[in-house]
Design an enzyme around this catalytic site. Structure first.
Site, PDB file in Angstrom:
ATOM      1  N   ASP A   1       0.865  -1.174   0.000  1.00  0.00           N
ATOM      2  CA  ASP A   1       0.000   0.000   0.000  1.00  0.00           C
ATOM      3  C   ASP A   1       0.906   1.230   0.000  1.00  0.00           C
ATOM      4  OD1 ASP A   1      -2.378   1.668   0.544  1.00  0.00           O
ATOM      5  OD2 ASP A   1      -1.478   1.854   2.537  1.00  0.00           O
TER       6      ASP A   1
ATOM      7  N   ASP B   1      -1.394  -0.895   5.906  1.00  0.00           N
ATOM      8  CA  ASP B   1      -1.640  -0.355   7.255  1.00  0.00           C
ATOM      9  C   ASP B   1      -3.109  -0.342   7.638  1.00  0.00           C
ATOM     10  OD1 ASP B   1      -1.938   1.856   5.259  1.00  0.00           O
ATOM     11  OD2 ASP B   1      -2.541   2.942   7.056  1.00  0.00           O
TER      12      ASP B   1
ATOM     13  N   ASP C   1      -0.200   5.233   0.943  1.00  0.00           N
ATOM     14  CA  ASP C   1      -0.480   6.153   2.051  1.00  0.00           C
ATOM     15  C   ASP C   1      -0.648   5.385   3.357  1.00  0.00           C
ATOM     16  OD1 ASP C   1      -0.471   8.623   0.640  1.00  0.00           O
ATOM     17  OD2 ASP C   1      -2.432   8.149  -0.176  1.00  0.00           O
TER      18      ASP C   1
END
Length: 219
Positions: A8, A169, A10
């Site tokens: 991922d 995240d 951001d």
């Protein structure tokens, strides 16, 4: 045998939350909505824009979600062009971890809710473009946790699901990995907490990017 690590962006590679929160607040104001709580905005990072807006204002009509999403993109472009866009720093240890994975024979990819343009700018800014063999964005795929981005990444890299790991995240990343049949590692320096990551399907948690290469070698 070839292995693929898909990241991922951001909240995992880079910290772009200040820009995201500001652009969303401006888009909400354009639509006559009250300013969203930045904590709520951070929680939807990783979703595609219309889905992110729908999560923030679930009682509104889809037309409003689309209007706010377009406003967000418009303000983000304006912030970039007039110099208000803050640099999106990489999280500590990320560059070294990527280098170690490449040295260890891993192929690298990205699966992100960013646009093609946004991801390209960030990777160019940090000199990371050459690190990745596959880049999947919200411009060409349904929002996470739909597995389309991972399917495309594995297809482009020529790697099967059992040789692929998703690193992210948020619970959206973990659920996407589960849907695609890949392993999932949740990083705890981003936008969702450890309990949420585990509940969504994380096989392991990573608290420090420096430990990520060794963690990926564990079965």
């Amino acid at each position: 045998m070839t292995r693929l690590a898909v990241f991922d962006c951001d909240g995992t590679l880079a910290d772009g939350q200040a820009n995201i929160c500001l652009a969303m607040a401006l888009a909400f104001a354009d639509a006559g909505l009250g300013e969203p709580d930045p904590r709520d905005v951070r929680r939807i990072v990783g979703l595609s824009l219309p889905q992110a807006v729908a999560a923030l204002v679930p009682d509104s009509m889809p037309a409003l979600h689309e209007a706010v999403a377009e406003g967000y993109k418009r303000h983000f472009r304006a912030m970039r062009s007039d110099g208000r866009l803050a640099e999106e720093p990489l999280f500590p240890g990320v560059v070294d971890a990527l280098g170690a994975l490449l040295d260890g024979g891993w192929m690298l990819g990205v699966a992100t809710g960013k646009s093609d343009r946004g991801l390209s700018l960030l990777l160019t800014q940090h000199g990371l473009t050459r690190h990745f063999v596959t880049l999947q964005t919200a411009d060409r795929h349904p929002s996470k946790p739909h597995p389309a981005m991972l399917y495309a990444a594995m297809g482009e890299a020529g790697v099967r699901a059992e040789r692929t790991v998703m690193i992210g995240d948020t619970g959206f990343d973990m659920a996407m990995a589960a849907a695609a049949g890949t392993r999932a590692i949740g990083v705890t320096w981003g936008y969702h907490g450890p309990d949420e990551l585990v509940a969504a399907g994380a096989d392991r948690l990573c608290d420090d990017a420096a430990t990520l290469p060794a963690l990926l070698e564990q079965p």
